[in-house]
Design an enzyme around this catalytic site. Structure first.
Site, PDB file in Angstrom:
ATOM      1  N   GLN A 191       6.380   6.104   6.662  1.00 17.06           N
ATOM      2  CA  GLN A 191       6.247   6.810   5.376  1.00 17.06           C
ATOM      3  C   GLN A 191       7.364   7.833   5.119  1.00 17.06           C
ATOM      4  OE1 GLN A 191       2.251   8.210   5.362  1.00 17.06           O
ATOM      5  NE2 GLN A 191       1.872   7.524   3.289  1.00 17.06           N
TER       6      GLN A 191
ATOM      7  N   ARG B 235       6.033  -0.675   4.590  1.00 16.90           N
ATOM      8  CA  ARG B 235       5.166   0.311   3.932  1.00 16.90           C
ATOM      9  C   ARG B 235       4.036   0.666   4.899  1.00 16.90           C
ATOM     10  NH1 ARG B 235       7.012  -0.382  -1.474  1.00 16.90           N
ATOM     11  NH2 ARG B 235       6.324   1.720  -1.903  1.00 16.90           N
TER      12      ARG B 235
ATOM     13  N   SER C  36       9.106   4.565  -2.081  1.00 17.49           N
ATOM     14  CA  SER C  36       7.990   5.403  -2.536  1.00 17.49           C
ATOM     15  C   SER C  36       8.482   6.742  -3.074  1.00 17.49           C
ATOM     16  CB  SER C  36       7.006   5.672  -1.395  1.00 17.49           C
ATOM     17  OG  SER C  36       6.300   4.505  -1.091  1.00 17.49           O
TER      18      SER C  36
ATOM     19  N   TYR D  53       1.710  -5.577  -1.342  1.00 21.84           N
ATOM     20  CA  TYR D  53       2.355  -5.948  -2.597  1.00 21.84           C
ATOM     21  C   TYR D  53       1.499  -6.953  -3.365  1.00 21.84           C
ATOM     22  CZ  TYR D  53       6.584  -3.666  -0.910  1.00 21.84           C
ATOM     23  OH  TYR D  53       7.485  -2.743  -0.463  1.00 21.84           O
TER      24      TYR D  53
ATOM     25  N   ASP E 144      10.369   6.181   3.695  1.00 24.98           N
ATOM     26  CA  ASP E 144      10.077   5.212   2.638  1.00 24.98           C
ATOM     27  C   ASP E 144      10.716   5.654   1.308  1.00 24.98           C
ATOM     28  OD1 ASP E 144       9.006   3.538   0.745  1.00 24.98           O
ATOM     29  OD2 ASP E 144       6.935   3.751   1.398  1.00 24.98           O
TER      30      ASP E 144
HETATM   31  P1  NAD Z   1       5.518  -2.353  -6.794  1.00 21.58           P
HETATM   32  O1  NAD Z   1       6.564  -1.451  -7.326  1.00 21.58           O
HETATM   33  O2  NAD Z   1       5.913  -3.564  -6.022  1.00 21.58           O
HETATM   34  O3  NAD Z   1       4.592  -2.847  -8.018  1.00 21.58           O
HETATM   35  C1  NAD Z   1       3.974  -1.914  -8.872  1.00 21.58           C
HETATM   36  C2  NAD Z   1       2.576  -2.354  -9.180  1.00 21.58           C
HETATM   37  O4  NAD Z   1       2.583  -3.481 -10.050  1.00 21.58           O
HETATM   38  C3  NAD Z   1       1.779  -2.795  -7.958  1.00 21.58           C
HETATM   39  O5  NAD Z   1       0.637  -1.958  -7.848  1.00 21.58           O
HETATM   40  C4  NAD Z   1       1.393  -4.242  -8.278  1.00 21.58           C
HETATM   41  O6  NAD Z   1       0.107  -4.588  -7.792  1.00 21.58           O
HETATM   42  C5  NAD Z   1       1.446  -4.260  -9.792  1.00 21.58           C
HETATM   43  N1  NAD Z   1       1.527  -5.585 -10.423  1.00 21.58           N
HETATM   44  C6  NAD Z   1       2.231  -6.679 -10.057  1.00 21.58           C
HETATM   45  N2  NAD Z   1       2.028  -7.696 -10.948  1.00 21.58           N
HETATM   46  C7  NAD Z   1       1.186  -7.219 -11.906  1.00 21.58           C
HETATM   47  C8  NAD Z   1       0.625  -7.759 -13.098  1.00 21.58           C
HETATM   48  N3  NAD Z   1       0.850  -9.009 -13.485  1.00 21.58           N
HETATM   49  N4  NAD Z   1      -0.177  -6.957 -13.839  1.00 21.58           N
HETATM   50  C9  NAD Z   1      -0.440  -5.686 -13.461  1.00 21.58           C
HETATM   51  N5  NAD Z   1       0.062  -5.113 -12.358  1.00 21.58           N
HETATM   52  C10 NAD Z   1       0.866  -5.872 -11.587  1.00 21.58           C
HETATM   53  O7  NAD Z   1       4.463  -1.520  -5.943  1.00 21.58           O
HETATM   54  P2  NAD Z   1       4.706  -0.228  -5.039  1.00 21.58           P
HETATM   55  O8  NAD Z   1       4.510   0.988  -5.811  1.00 21.58           O
HETATM   56  O9  NAD Z   1       5.978  -0.412  -4.311  1.00 21.58           O
HETATM   57  O10 NAD Z   1       3.489  -0.360  -4.024  1.00 21.58           O
HETATM   58  C11 NAD Z   1       3.288  -1.577  -3.316  1.00 21.58           C
HETATM   59  C12 NAD Z   1       2.221  -1.419  -2.288  1.00 21.58           C
HETATM   60  O11 NAD Z   1       2.657  -0.655  -1.207  1.00 21.58           O
HETATM   61  C13 NAD Z   1       0.936  -0.756  -2.792  1.00 21.58           C
HETATM   62  O12 NAD Z   1      -0.147  -1.419  -2.198  1.00 21.58           O
HETATM   63  C14 NAD Z   1       1.024   0.620  -2.218  1.00 21.58           C
HETATM   64  O13 NAD Z   1      -0.235   1.239  -2.051  1.00 21.58           O
HETATM   65  C15 NAD Z   1       1.667   0.306  -0.902  1.00 21.58           C
HETATM   66  N6  NAD Z   1       2.315   1.461  -0.303  1.00 21.58           N
HETATM   67  C16 NAD Z   1       1.970   1.792   0.974  1.00 21.58           C
HETATM   68  C17 NAD Z   1       2.565   2.864   1.581  1.00 21.58           C
HETATM   69  C18 NAD Z   1       2.216   3.243   2.976  1.00 21.58           C
HETATM   70  O14 NAD Z   1       1.258   2.746   3.496  1.00 21.58           O
HETATM   71  N7  NAD Z   1       2.983   4.080   3.599  1.00 21.58           N
HETATM   72  C19 NAD Z   1       3.521   3.592   0.897  1.00 21.58           C
HETATM   73  C20 NAD Z   1       3.852   3.223  -0.402  1.00 21.58           C
HETATM   74  C21 NAD Z   1       3.239   2.126  -0.991  1.00 21.58           C
END
Ligand code: NAD
Length: 376
Positions: free
Chosen positions: A128, A123, A134, A229, A131
């Protein structure tokens, strides 16, 4: 000339394809011959003719396609039968679910397949454009809201009319990653009042910037991994979270849960005790249902109604709910990955050594498991 083949997905719930007509022409420009199985885009509104006009050959059956292919691009992991049809040395790009597919990874290595797992792409800013987690989570977040509005017996915006005033619908989003953020933005655009919660404290600002309210819960130490994560909560922390979530759930017309833990089972956040406090007719959409579920009693592909009239929906393949756009984005992620590693002189995929992206997503190569995390 190297040949890329994209089969028709064999999983009946799958609506998406790994190659769209728009990316066929770009793949051909790289110097690839592209073939797709007939009917590949039928569920996403892309006819065979659109693929041929873009330069693809249509193959009548997958076995023929696999036998000729140097690169296979597909949405889902191969089954045992499909695996046998791949030529040794094939580059296979798909979602693989590697944390739960030890046997498949062993077999891919044994059969000398170079397997890239789309969910393991780092990520990072550089990655990106490829990805797929996402791009698909973004659409799933949107689809969760439209699915809820479709089933609700109430409208979302406030309406003040001579016949009376309708109060805005209340949404509560648990888990504010990519899907959660899109769900918030979509519900806000439609006029709902939105609250949200995530265990990663950095999310609070993002929630507020979308005009939603962040529900504060003091759970002690929480945080995120270096990939962003969520970290797993202790049983005590989860208990405390449940109590606080119950209050926001009781206020909500719609609760959307998207809380996931990368590579592990999703946390169970809303148990029957919480569900019992929710209003009759309220809707719960569990986006984590396919990885264990955030809601007690949620079932993949079903709507379950509790004794108190709470409707729990466990959507199957919500990422593919709008297959035309999902395919468009996914195909673009696949293309960008191939293009990034394409050697334009040799007209071949280049396995760059010490490359951060490739080290992150290449699971098997040269007859062995090469990914650090899955070696042992
Ligand atoms: P994910 O699908 O793994 O999880 C969804 C959300 O659930 C996350 O925000 C997580 O913190 C939350 N979560 C986990 N346990 C929980 C609980 N007990 N109660 C409430 N919430 C809870 O997440 P995602 O959408 O794949 O994103 C993961 C990370 O990757 C994030 O930090 C996102 O900003 C980052 N990201 C970065 C990039 C990039 O830099 N290019 C792109 C996409 C995502």
């Amino acid at each position: 000339m190297k040949r890329l083949f994209a089969p028709l997905e064999t999983n009946s719930a799958e609506t998406r394809a790994a190659v769209a007509p728009g990316t066929v022409s770009k793949l051909c420009e790289l110097g690839l011959t592209v073939s797709v199985e007939t009917g590949i885009g039928l569920k996403s509104d892309y006819a065979d003719s659109a693929y041929t006009e873009a330069g693809a050959e249509i193959v009548a059956d997958a076995a023929t396609g696999y036998a000729q292919a140097d690169i296979v691009a597909r949405v889902n992991k191969p089954n045992a039968e499909e695996l046998k049809q791949l030529k040794p040395g094939t580059l296979h790009i798909s979602f693989l679910d590697p944390f739960n597919e030890k046997e498949l990874i062993d077999d891919l290595a044994k059969r000398d397949i170079s397997a890239i797992s789309m969910e393991m792409i780092p990520r990072s800013t550089l990655a990106q454009k490829m990805d797929a987690l996402s791009s698909q989570a973004n659409l799933a977040g949107y689809a969760a809201v439209t699915m809820a509005t479709d089933r609700m017996r109430k409208i979302l915006p406030m309406m003040m009319t001579p016949s009376g005033t309708i109060s805005p619908a209340r949404f509560f989003i648990i888990g504010v990653g990519v899907a959660g953020l899109q769900a918030i933005a979509t519900a806000k655009r439609l006029g709902a009042r939105v609250e949200a919660f995530d265990t990663r404290p950095v999310v609070e600002e993002q929630v507020k910037s979308l005009g939603a309210k962040f529900v504060k819960v003091d759970l002690g130490e929480m945080g995120q991994t270096d990939q962003g994560y969520a970290k797993e909560l202790t049983p005590e922390q989860l208990d405390k979270q449940r109590q606080e979530m119950a209050k926001a759930c009781a206020r909500a017309d719609v609760v959307i849960t998207t809380a996931k833990l990368f590579g592990r089972k999703a946390p169970l956040i809303l148990n029957n005790e919480v569900l019992d406090q929710m209003q009759n007719g309220s809707i719960l959409i569990d986006l984590a249902v396919e990885s264990g579920g955030n809601v007690e009693g949620s079932k993949v592909g079903e709507e379950v109604v509790t004794d108190k009239g709470v409707r729990i929906i466990g959507p199957e393949n919500l990422e593919g709910y709008y297959p035309k756009d999902a395919t468009l984005m996914l195909a673009s992620n696949f293309y960008n990955l191939i293009e990034h590693f394409w050697d334009k002189e040799a007209k071949d995929f280049q396995y760059k050594e010490d490359d951060e992206i490739l080290n992150g997503c290449l699971i098997t190569k040269g007859g062995a498991i090469v990914h650090e995390r899955f070696k042992s």
